[in-house]
Scaffold this motif. Sequence first.
Motif, PDB file in Angstrom:
ATOM      1  N   VAL A   1       0.946  -1.030   0.021  1.00  0.00           N
ATOM      2  CA  VAL A   1      -0.042   0.028  -0.116  1.00  0.00           C
ATOM      3  C   VAL A   1       0.909   1.083   0.047  1.00  0.00           C
ATOM      4  O   VAL A   1       1.782   1.301   0.733  1.00  0.00           O
ATOM      5  CB  VAL A   1      -0.903   0.002   1.263  1.00  0.00           C
ATOM      6  N   ARG A   2       0.579   2.042  -0.951  1.00  0.00           N
ATOM      7  CA  ARG A   2       1.194   3.334  -1.255  1.00  0.00           C
ATOM      8  C   ARG A   2       0.373   4.541  -0.675  1.00  0.00           C
ATOM      9  O   ARG A   2      -0.573   4.689  -1.393  1.00  0.00           O
ATOM     10  CB  ARG A   2       2.045   3.511  -2.609  1.00  0.00           C
ATOM     11  N   VAL A   3       0.820   5.128   0.338  1.00  0.00           N
ATOM     12  CA  VAL A   3       0.229   6.510   0.788  1.00  0.00           C
ATOM     13  C   VAL A   3       0.936   7.661   0.410  1.00  0.00           C
ATOM     14  O   VAL A   3       1.864   7.841   0.675  1.00  0.00           O
ATOM     15  CB  VAL A   3      -0.238   6.556   2.456  1.00  0.00           C
ATOM     16  N   HIS A   4       0.102   8.524  -0.398  1.00  0.00           N
ATOM     17  CA  HIS A   4       0.689   9.833  -0.618  1.00  0.00           C
ATOM     18  C   HIS A   4       0.210  10.868   0.175  1.00  0.00           C
ATOM     19  O   HIS A   4      -1.110  11.054   0.651  1.00  0.00           O
ATOM     20  CB  HIS A   4       0.221  10.176  -1.939  1.00  0.00           C
ATOM     21  N   LEU A   5       1.006  11.760   0.579  1.00  0.00           N
ATOM     22  CA  LEU A   5       0.760  12.519   1.728  1.00  0.00           C
ATOM     23  C   LEU A   5       1.692  13.890   1.606  1.00  0.00           C
ATOM     24  O   LEU A   5       2.906  13.793   1.118  1.00  0.00           O
ATOM     25  CB  LEU A   5       0.607  12.094   3.307  1.00  0.00           C
ATOM     26  N   PHE A   6       1.212  14.945   2.265  1.00  0.00           N
ATOM     27  CA  PHE A   6       2.311  16.075   2.333  1.00  0.00           C
ATOM     28  C   PHE A   6       2.925  16.244   3.561  1.00  0.00           C
ATOM     29  O   PHE A   6       2.392  16.064   4.745  1.00  0.00           O
ATOM     30  CB  PHE A   6       1.371  17.426   2.089  1.00  0.00           C
ATOM     31  N   ASP A   7       4.393  16.171   3.571  1.00  0.00           N
ATOM     32  CA  ASP A   7       5.111  16.248   4.515  1.00  0.00           C
ATOM     33  C   ASP A   7       4.723  17.173   5.641  1.00  0.00           C
ATOM     34  O   ASP A   7       4.436  18.370   5.418  1.00  0.00           O
ATOM     35  CB  ASP A   7       6.443  16.254   4.135  1.00  0.00           C
ATOM     36  N   GLU A   8       5.292  17.141   7.061  1.00  0.00           N
ATOM     37  CA  GLU A   8       5.111  18.104   7.994  1.00  0.00           C
ATOM     38  C   GLU A   8       3.538  17.911   8.342  1.00  0.00           C
ATOM     39  O   GLU A   8       3.247  17.486   9.438  1.00  0.00           O
ATOM     40  CB  GLU A   8       5.440  19.290   7.698  1.00  0.00           C
ATOM     41  N   VAL A   9       2.541  18.489   7.420  1.00  0.00           N
ATOM     42  CA  VAL A   9       1.237  18.557   7.780  1.00  0.00           C
ATOM     43  C   VAL A   9       0.801  17.216   7.844  1.00  0.00           C
ATOM     44  O   VAL A   9      -0.195  16.903   8.124  1.00  0.00           O
ATOM     45  CB  VAL A   9       0.544  19.568   6.893  1.00  0.00           C
ATOM     46  N   GLN A  10       1.030  16.371   6.784  1.00  0.00           N
ATOM     47  CA  GLN A  10       0.999  14.895   6.809  1.00  0.00           C
ATOM     48  C   GLN A  10      -0.558  14.574   6.538  1.00  0.00           C
ATOM     49  O   GLN A  10      -1.288  13.460   6.964  1.00  0.00           O
ATOM     50  CB  GLN A  10       1.197  14.100   8.340  1.00  0.00           C
ATOM     51  N   HIS A  11      -1.025  15.436   5.474  1.00  0.00           N
ATOM     52  CA  HIS A  11      -2.397  15.318   5.101  1.00  0.00           C
ATOM     53  C   HIS A  11      -2.310  14.050   3.973  1.00  0.00           C
ATOM     54  O   HIS A  11      -1.813  14.313   2.809  1.00  0.00           O
ATOM     55  CB  HIS A  11      -3.011  16.381   4.739  1.00  0.00           C
ATOM     56  N   VAL A  12      -3.061  13.158   3.907  1.00  0.00           N
ATOM     57  CA  VAL A  12      -3.183  12.130   2.994  1.00  0.00           C
ATOM     58  C   VAL A  12      -4.053  12.565   1.780  1.00  0.00           C
ATOM     59  O   VAL A  12      -5.231  13.115   2.071  1.00  0.00           O
ATOM     60  CB  VAL A  12      -3.972  10.879   3.457  1.00  0.00           C
ATOM     61  N   THR A  13      -3.395  12.384   0.730  1.00  0.00           N
ATOM     62  CA  THR A  13      -4.112  12.736  -0.490  1.00  0.00           C
ATOM     63  C   THR A  13      -4.508  11.556  -1.464  1.00  0.00           C
ATOM     64  O   THR A  13      -5.416  11.822  -2.516  1.00  0.00           O
ATOM     65  CB  THR A  13      -3.297  13.593  -1.301  1.00  0.00           C
ATOM     66  N   HIS A  14      -3.738  10.523  -1.507  1.00  0.00           N
ATOM     67  CA  HIS A  14      -4.060   9.577  -2.594  1.00  0.00           C
ATOM     68  C   HIS A  14      -3.320   8.220  -1.948  1.00  0.00           C
ATOM     69  O   HIS A  14      -2.583   8.391  -1.065  1.00  0.00           O
ATOM     70  CB  HIS A  14      -3.540   9.859  -3.888  1.00  0.00           C
ATOM     71  N   ILE A  15      -4.045   7.022  -2.168  1.00  0.00           N
ATOM     72  CA  ILE A  15      -3.758   5.906  -1.677  1.00  0.00           C
ATOM     73  C   ILE A  15      -3.643   4.848  -2.927  1.00  0.00           C
ATOM     74  O   ILE A  15      -4.711   4.867  -3.654  1.00  0.00           O
ATOM     75  CB  ILE A  15      -4.598   5.340  -0.545  1.00  0.00           C
ATOM     76  N   GLU A  16      -2.640   4.333  -3.329  1.00  0.00           N
ATOM     77  CA  GLU A  16      -2.415   3.147  -4.251  1.00  0.00           C
ATOM     78  C   GLU A  16      -2.280   1.672  -3.767  1.00  0.00           C
ATOM     79  O   GLU A  16      -1.567   1.615  -2.638  1.00  0.00           O
ATOM     80  CB  GLU A  16      -1.393   3.390  -5.213  1.00  0.00           C
ATOM     81  N   VAL A  17      -2.885   0.579  -4.117  1.00  0.00           N
ATOM     82  CA  VAL A  17      -2.775  -0.562  -3.817  1.00  0.00           C
ATOM     83  C   VAL A  17      -2.323  -1.672  -5.046  1.00  0.00           C
ATOM     84  O   VAL A  17      -2.603  -1.693  -5.987  1.00  0.00           O
ATOM     85  CB  VAL A  17      -4.084  -1.212  -3.097  1.00  0.00           C
ATOM     86  N   TYR A  18      -1.229  -2.233  -4.498  1.00  0.00           N
ATOM     87  CA  TYR A  18      -0.438  -3.580  -5.471  1.00  0.00           C
ATOM     88  C   TYR A  18      -0.571  -4.744  -4.866  1.00  0.00           C
ATOM     89  O   TYR A  18      -0.411  -4.826  -3.718  1.00  0.00           O
ATOM     90  CB  TYR A  18       0.942  -2.831  -5.810  1.00  0.00           C
ATOM     91  N   ARG A  19      -0.618  -5.622  -5.709  1.00  0.00           N
ATOM     92  CA  ARG A  19      -0.544  -6.911  -5.219  1.00  0.00           C
ATOM     93  C   ARG A  19       0.511  -7.794  -5.993  1.00  0.00           C
ATOM     94  O   ARG A  19       0.842  -7.630  -7.061  1.00  0.00           O
ATOM     95  CB  ARG A  19      -1.927  -7.758  -5.389  1.00  0.00           C
ATOM     96  N   LEU A  20       1.059  -8.503  -5.050  1.00  0.00           N
ATOM     97  CA  LEU A  20       2.285  -9.548  -5.820  1.00  0.00           C
ATOM     98  C   LEU A  20       1.794 -10.450  -6.590  1.00  0.00           C
ATOM     99  O   LEU A  20       0.789 -11.164  -6.412  1.00  0.00           O
ATOM    100  CB  LEU A  20       3.077 -10.155  -4.818  1.00  0.00           C
ATOM    101  N   ARG A  21       2.395 -10.581  -7.829  1.00  0.00           N
ATOM    102  CA  ARG A  21       1.706 -11.481  -8.847  1.00  0.00           C
ATOM    103  C   ARG A  21       2.827 -12.791  -8.740  1.00  0.00           C
ATOM    104  O   ARG A  21       3.979 -12.592  -8.943  1.00  0.00           O
ATOM    105  CB  ARG A  21       2.067 -10.989 -10.232  1.00  0.00           C
ATOM    106  N   GLU A  22       2.378 -13.709  -8.396  1.00  0.00           N
ATOM    107  CA  GLU A  22       3.010 -15.057  -8.090  1.00  0.00           C
ATOM    108  C   GLU A  22       3.370 -15.643  -9.657  1.00  0.00           C
ATOM    109  O   GLU A  22       2.507 -15.694 -10.351  1.00  0.00           O
ATOM    110  CB  GLU A  22       2.303 -16.023  -7.255  1.00  0.00           C
ATOM    111  N   PRO A  23       4.684 -16.459  -9.625  1.00  0.00           N
ATOM    112  CA  PRO A  23       4.996 -16.981 -11.032  1.00  0.00           C
ATOM    113  C   PRO A  23       3.834 -18.084 -11.112  1.00  0.00           C
ATOM    114  O   PRO A  23       3.504 -18.789 -10.102  1.00  0.00           O
ATOM    115  CB  PRO A  23       6.327 -17.488 -10.741  1.00  0.00           C
ATOM    116  N   SER A  24       3.263 -18.639 -12.101  1.00  0.00           N
ATOM    117  CA  SER A  24       2.577 -19.572 -12.812  1.00  0.00           C
ATOM    118  C   SER A  24       3.332 -21.019 -12.339  1.00  0.00           C
ATOM    119  O   SER A  24       4.328 -20.997 -12.522  1.00  0.00           O
ATOM    120  CB  SER A  24       2.169 -19.297 -13.979  1.00  0.00           C
TER     121      SER A  24
END
Length: 747
Positions: A237-260
Amino acid sequence: MLDISCNDQFPPGFGRQPWLINPINGTAEEKEPACTFINPINGTAEKKEPACTFINPINGTAKERTIPEMKGKKCFGCFGEWVILVDELTRECFFLSLISSSKVHLPPFLQTQALEECAGKFSLTSSPTSPNCIITFVPFEKDFILLSRRHDKEWTKLAITHCISNNKVSPITGENIIYKGRLFILSSGSVALVFDVAALVDGHIMETMSYPFHDYPFSTPKRDNYFVESCEGLYLVRVHLFDEVQHVTHIEVYRLREPSEEKDQNQDEISWDYVSSIDDQAFFLSRMHGVSVCTKEFGVEPNCIYLATPCSDGERLYKYSLVDKTFSFNELLPGDEWNFGENLFWTTVPASGMQDIELGTVPPDVVELNKDIAISDEKPESNQISRPWADLPTELVESLFQRLSLVDCVRVSTVCKTWSLTSQFIPKEIAWPWLMHSPDIDDGKCKFFDPIRGTEHTQKIEALSETNQLVFHASRDGWVIISEGEAIFILNPLTEEMMDLPDLYVDKYNCISFTGMPTTPDCRVFAFYFRADDKKVKIYSWRPGQEKWTKTVPHIDTPFSGTINNPVLFDGEFYLLDRRGQLGVFNPDNMKWRVLSQPEPLYKGQVPHHAHACFSLLEVEGDLVAVISKDDTHANQVFRLDRSKMAWRKVEDLGDFTLFVGLRNSIAVPSPLKSRRNRIYLPKFDRDHTNGVFYSMDDSRYHPEFYGVKEPTTYVWFQRQMSTVRKKGDGCSVNSAEHMEQPSHQD
């Protein structure tokens, strides 16, 4: 079976639900170190002796518990019911059960270093009680890791200098997790190092790399990352935020793709997929810590991410819904009342060994699913008409326009060519901006929120139905610039006309805008890039017919700290406001760039930390106006450029104007209604989508309060042009708004 629901040392309901704990550790000299339990919903908590605070995110209860075993100890993590502690004097290291107070000892921890220098994160292969458990410790921004098995006498220190020295890998962040026999460590350069744990135990470093993140044009100065393991796999999970004030602006989610299974299990095949849903799971994050729970078992809302993080106003609990791509927050405790430091952890008690616990009443702002008005896909049968619509008297059509809502005006104007010409009679007071946002990019549906009437409309846009990470950048004359990765296009969401632009890597621009209608030959698009050291500006330009962007690198005399807020086309030139409050000007005709010496910057000296989030520039009735706020809970400050003296003048009253401001674009319009004048609307709305959030210049307050309101992560202020509502072609019977659903609320 252990029943802790009857244990009066724990709050009611402790057990089968996540709890946020704050081990405020006592020093060795203190007689009664303790542990505090905090309620993240209503912020209730009592400050007593040094304690560990358990916060119930479901019903808001909180309780403190004195834990003698924590005397003089520093907490480094939490794994279910287990916390890992290090003695500040002896460096004794052990796991402690919050339920039974039993211990699992580890080798003494880092005896040669000051404990405050040993910040980092632990990971383990299995339960601490398992004799085969392997524990790793990854310190922040170091070039080594520590490894131990349960019965080892000391930690094994393994240098990974060769990984850090790789020109593609920057220092490690400390974020790590062990998953299926592999240790994943994240670098600050968005690269995941992957190690084979069995090889590490043997003293061999076998690593490979993977790249979890896709390019995403969201120029926030800080990004926090969390590994989360669940029954569905490994997530990041990647959380985008503004430093110092720490306000969250966006969240991205990635999942590991396992080898077949058909392919060779080669580590080089490790890759990550961006996902727009986590289904029946919920993630609970705090600092560099994350856990996943099954929502059916724990009684929380599915497909949500909860994040406890310190902000400028104190400790906040953010909730990000992947259902409608919005986030909201509540205050845990004000910043002047409690300082959590780095001590917040989520704890879950395994369902095995626990009796069923009555969860009690669940506050609607935590677990209640969003309730959208059900819209029927069935279309009403059309009635036969005896004469063409175009034959209706013009006066009657004009009268009809005066009585319709904006959506209905759009529909009526597209009935036939003759009616489209009457769009000039649409009342100007209903042509205010809408907040265009994309709650579900998988099916191409966009939502348009009307902050004045408090209504929301949904429209399916085929061009967006097969895209992933959309970003809405800019809006002008009914058109919107949208990107997906490095692909960029301009879209009219009402007519679905679209113009593709050449690809442009997202790390090459901070903000973007265009001149003229995209369907005209004089349309030009400009993208601006500002280097982090404020000493370089790049400008990319494109016009219809070009196969690639033209890059201009102007000479820089004055440092310019650009933002992601889009430039304003004013008197034939682009004006940009930087984070110091000074103006940069770009002339699109001669491609010249300059920074004005006058007016003087609003902030002299260093760039203020809050300036990333809350600087907006817009044109108001022939004047440039800057809107600045320290953060989303402080008063807005408005300044007008006095061009006669080239100086900023503070504005206390907007007169008959209403402003609509956001991170990327802002729009000013004459007040659509007298009662809406002198307001600044923000890209937020209440839980039921019935009220837009605004700052009143009359009473210097936000309405409603920020806590609990929702903000979409992908949005733009959109103001449609009635002259562009008719689709390309003869279009006499084409209804460009035929997919526009009815508003969810009536005015």
